[in-house]
Design a protein around this motif. Structure first.
Motif, PDB file in Angstrom:
ATOM      1  N   ILE A 125      -7.709   9.244   3.898  1.00 42.17           N
ATOM      2  CA  ILE A 125      -8.406   8.908   2.654  1.00 42.17           C
ATOM      3  C   ILE A 125      -7.802   7.624   2.090  1.00 42.17           C
ATOM      4  O   ILE A 125      -6.569   7.496   2.008  1.00 42.17           O
ATOM      5  N   ASP A 126      -8.642   6.687   1.693  1.00 37.22           N
ATOM      6  CA  ASP A 126      -8.127   5.468   1.057  1.00 37.22           C
ATOM      7  C   ASP A 126      -8.967   5.123  -0.164  1.00 37.22           C
ATOM      8  O   ASP A 126     -10.104   5.585  -0.316  1.00 37.22           O
ATOM      9  N   ASN A 127      -8.373   4.330  -1.050  1.00 36.83           N
ATOM     10  CA  ASN A 127      -9.099   3.843  -2.225  1.00 36.83           C
ATOM     11  C   ASN A 127      -9.449   2.374  -2.056  1.00 36.83           C
ATOM     12  O   ASN A 127      -9.469   1.602  -3.011  1.00 36.83           O
ATOM     13  N   GLY A 128      -9.712   1.996  -0.795  1.00 31.24           N
ATOM     14  CA  GLY A 128     -10.004   0.607  -0.467  1.00 31.24           C
ATOM     15  C   GLY A 128     -11.404   0.180  -0.839  1.00 31.24           C
ATOM     16  O   GLY A 128     -12.064   0.781  -1.701  1.00 31.24           O
ATOM     17  N   GLY A 148      -6.157  -2.671  -8.523  1.00 33.72           N
ATOM     18  CA  GLY A 148      -4.941  -1.869  -8.605  1.00 33.72           C
ATOM     19  C   GLY A 148      -4.281  -1.744  -7.248  1.00 33.72           C
ATOM     20  O   GLY A 148      -4.604  -2.453  -6.297  1.00 33.72           O
ATOM     21  N   LYS A 149      -3.357  -0.795  -7.127  1.00 34.06           N
ATOM     22  CA  LYS A 149      -2.558  -0.631  -5.918  1.00 34.06           C
ATOM     23  C   LYS A 149      -3.318   0.185  -4.877  1.00 34.06           C
ATOM     24  O   LYS A 149      -3.926   1.196  -5.190  1.00 34.06           O
ATOM     25  N   GLY A 150      -3.233  -0.281  -3.612  1.00 30.40           N
ATOM     26  CA  GLY A 150      -3.864   0.445  -2.531  1.00 30.40           C
ATOM     27  C   GLY A 150      -3.153   1.756  -2.258  1.00 30.40           C
ATOM     28  O   GLY A 150      -1.930   1.857  -2.359  1.00 30.40           O
ATOM     29  N   HIS A 151      -3.928   2.767  -1.876  1.00 32.06           N
ATOM     30  CA  HIS A 151      -3.366   4.106  -1.703  1.00 32.06           C
ATOM     31  C   HIS A 151      -4.053   4.781  -0.509  1.00 32.06           C
ATOM     32  O   HIS A 151      -5.287   4.860  -0.463  1.00 32.06           O
ATOM     33  N   VAL A 152      -3.255   5.260   0.473  1.00 33.41           N
ATOM     34  CA  VAL A 152      -3.785   5.934   1.661  1.00 33.41           C
ATOM     35  C   VAL A 152      -3.095   7.285   1.797  1.00 33.41           C
ATOM     36  O   VAL A 152      -1.866   7.380   1.668  1.00 33.41           O
ATOM     37  N   ILE A 153      -3.873   8.332   2.024  1.00 36.50           N
ATOM     38  CA  ILE A 153      -3.336   9.672   2.267  1.00 36.50           C
ATOM     39  C   ILE A 153      -3.824  10.137   3.636  1.00 36.50           C
ATOM     40  O   ILE A 153      -5.018  10.040   3.940  1.00 36.50           O
ATOM     41  N   VAL A 154      -2.923  10.655   4.452  1.00 31.21           N
ATOM     42  CA  VAL A 154      -3.301  11.238   5.735  1.00 31.21           C
ATOM     43  C   VAL A 154      -2.923  12.717   5.699  1.00 31.21           C
ATOM     44  O   VAL A 154      -1.807  13.073   5.345  1.00 31.21           O
ATOM     45  N   VAL A 206       0.852  -1.196   0.000  1.00 38.49           N
ATOM     46  CA  VAL A 206       0.000   0.000   0.000  1.00 38.49           C
ATOM     47  C   VAL A 206       0.885   1.242   0.000  1.00 38.49           C
ATOM     48  O   VAL A 206       1.853   1.325   0.758  1.00 38.49           O
ATOM     49  N   THR A 207       0.544   2.211  -0.839  1.00 37.88           N
ATOM     50  CA  THR A 207       1.256   3.486  -0.847  1.00 37.88           C
ATOM     51  C   THR A 207       0.668   4.391   0.222  1.00 37.88           C
ATOM     52  O   THR A 207      -0.532   4.661   0.224  1.00 37.88           O
ATOM     53  N   CYS A 228      -7.303  -1.404   2.118  1.00 39.26           N
ATOM     54  CA  CYS A 228      -6.601  -1.423   0.831  1.00 39.26           C
ATOM     55  C   CYS A 228      -5.916  -2.755   0.554  1.00 39.26           C
ATOM     56  O   CYS A 228      -5.339  -2.944  -0.515  1.00 39.26           O
ATOM     57  N   THR A 229      -5.951  -3.676   1.501  1.00 34.75           N
ATOM     58  CA  THR A 229      -5.337  -4.994   1.287  1.00 34.75           C
ATOM     59  C   THR A 229      -6.378  -6.100   1.225  1.00 34.75           C
ATOM     60  O   THR A 229      -6.039  -7.275   1.311  1.00 34.75           O
ATOM     61  N   ASP A 230      -7.653  -5.702   1.129  1.00 32.18           N
ATOM     62  CA  ASP A 230      -8.738  -6.677   0.964  1.00 32.18           C
ATOM     63  C   ASP A 230      -8.800  -7.048  -0.512  1.00 32.18           C
ATOM     64  O   ASP A 230      -9.357  -6.318  -1.350  1.00 32.18           O
ATOM     65  N   ILE A 231      -8.230  -8.189  -0.860  1.00 33.97           N
ATOM     66  CA  ILE A 231      -8.085  -8.561  -2.283  1.00 33.97           C
ATOM     67  C   ILE A 231      -9.423  -8.802  -2.958  1.00 33.97           C
ATOM     68  O   ILE A 231      -9.521  -8.809  -4.178  1.00 33.97           O
ATOM     69  N   SER A 232     -10.496  -8.947  -2.150  1.00 37.87           N
ATOM     70  CA  SER A 232     -11.808  -9.216  -2.743  1.00 37.87           C
ATOM     71  C   SER A 232     -12.408  -7.986  -3.404  1.00 37.87           C
ATOM     72  O   SER A 232     -13.347  -8.095  -4.193  1.00 37.87           O
TER      73      SER A 232
END
Length: 385
Positions: free
Chosen positions: A312-315, A291-297, A248-249, A283-287
């Motif tokens: 913020i995440d794209n999970g 694409g690549k997980g991305h978290v911004i704080v 995760v980024t 962001c690591t829930d493969i279901s």
């Protein structure tokens, strides 16, 4: 029947004759020849009924009535008036006199007026008694309801805690099973995998215990004058390698224009850490990740607030039903992997700060958590340093 009655009249003859009649009715009669004397006796003896002439030299009956009603509104005042003074009698009724009788005083009229006064006293007494009983009953029922609510809350807590413990125990059993198989087959890989499972669940037990202690105790924020960006920096540095390890980024965004502000750094650090940890999990829930997980704080300035933090995440995101439950006791979207304590504690800490937390999420697209903390211009009281 009321025991004391105050008779006020400037004519001694009327006081004498009327006093005898009132005594025959069973009253203890207090007599005053002027308005000033009447008020003195009234304040000393506190009679429930006052019988006063309207027309008297100096302080007249209307003035006496007004003074009595100002000091003890429940006192019943019967006015005595002569013929031709009907306007004064009506004025006295507007000032909340109980009744009026005319001179020469008719015994029947006097008896009726006294009966009305005593009935009003009785009804007021009963009303007060009923009101007090009702208030007491409401208080008792309120306590019963609070007790019932506490029992429900305890039941929910026990059920949630039992579920969380059951998940951990299942994980421990699973790890122990893998370790046993490793010993049975002399398989180093099984031993290593099983031991990692056991350690992970032991960590969960320790964290859950600390979370429960933190949630259950009353805690006043220990305010410090801080760099408001610092909690974000610390959480970023702490979680960066873990995020990388899990693919995760993790990014941080700071507003260097933020002034210093008052907050409990340990508590806010815990809140942001909980949210970032949850975001990485999402962001690591493969279901549901594409694409690549991305978290911004982020830390930024918000109008009317000292600071706003965003994670913020794209999970995997949440549907509306799930979103409405996330701050409930022991609610978790992680199945057996979560206890539901993290967001409970986060909201508790933000509430203790007088702050605000909300969530914006969309299923399959990600989640944003927003924390806003109020401005505090001066050093707070207890708990501050």
């Amino acid at each position: 029947m009321t025991e004391k009655i105050l008779l006020v009249d400037d004519e001694e003859g009327i006081r004498t004759v009327l006093g005898i009649t009132l005594a025959d009715y069973g009253y203890e009669v207090l007599k005053a020849g002027s308005g000033e004397e009447a008020l003195r006796l009234f304040r000393e003896q506190k009679p429930a009924i006052v019988l006063t002439d309207i027309k008297m030299p100096g302080m007249d009956g209307i003035q006496v009535l007004r003074k009595i009603k100002e000091e003890r509104p429940d006192t019943e005042v019967i006015m005595i008036t002569g013929h031709g003074a009907m306007e004064l009698a009506i004025q006295s009724l507007k000032c909340d006199a109980t009744d009026f009788i005319t001179k020469p005083i008719n015994d029947d009229a006097l008896e009726i007026a006294l009966k009305r006064a005593n009935e009003k006293i009785f009804l007021k007494s009963k009303m007060k008694e009923y009101t007090e009983n009702l208030e007491r009953l409401v208080e008792e029922k309120t306590q019963e309801l609070l007790g019932a609510e506490r029992l429900v809350a305890v039941g929910q807590t026990v059920a949630g805690l039992a579920h969380a413990i059951k998940n951990v125990v299942s994980g421990l059993k699973g790890g122990a099973f893998v370790v046993e198989k490793g010993i049975e087959f002399d398989n180093q890989k099984y031993l290593s995998q099983g031991w990692e499972m056991v350690k992970g669940n032991l960590d969960k037990i320790g964290n859950m215990t600390l979370d429960l202690l933190n949630y259950s105790k009353d805690r006043t924020p220990e305010y410090q004058l801080c760099d408001l960006n610092q909690p974000v920096r610390e959480v970023f540095d702490l979680m960066f390698q873990e995020a990388e390890r899990r693919g995760v980024t993790l990014e941080k965004s700071l507003d260097e224009r933020l002034p210093e502000g008052w907050l409990d750094p340990e508590g806010i650090h815990r809140c942001i850490l909980n949210l970032v940890s949850n975001a990485i999990d999402a962001c690591t829930d493969i279901s549901c990740i594409h694409g690549k997980g991305h978290v911004i704080v982020k830390a930024l300035k918000a109008d009317g607030w000292a600071v706003e933090y965003r994670v913020i995440d794209n999970g995997c995101g949440m549907d509306i039903e799930t979103e409405t439950k996330i701050f409930e006791q022991f609610f978790s979207t992680k199945g057996s992997g979560g206890t539901g304590l993290g967001l409970m504690i986060t909201k508790k800490i933000i509430d203790e700060h007088g702050g605000f937390i909300e969530c914006e999420s969309e299923k399959g697209k990600g989640t944003t958590f927003i924390i806003r903390l109020p401005e505090k211009e001066n050093l707070p009281g207890p708990g501050a340093r």
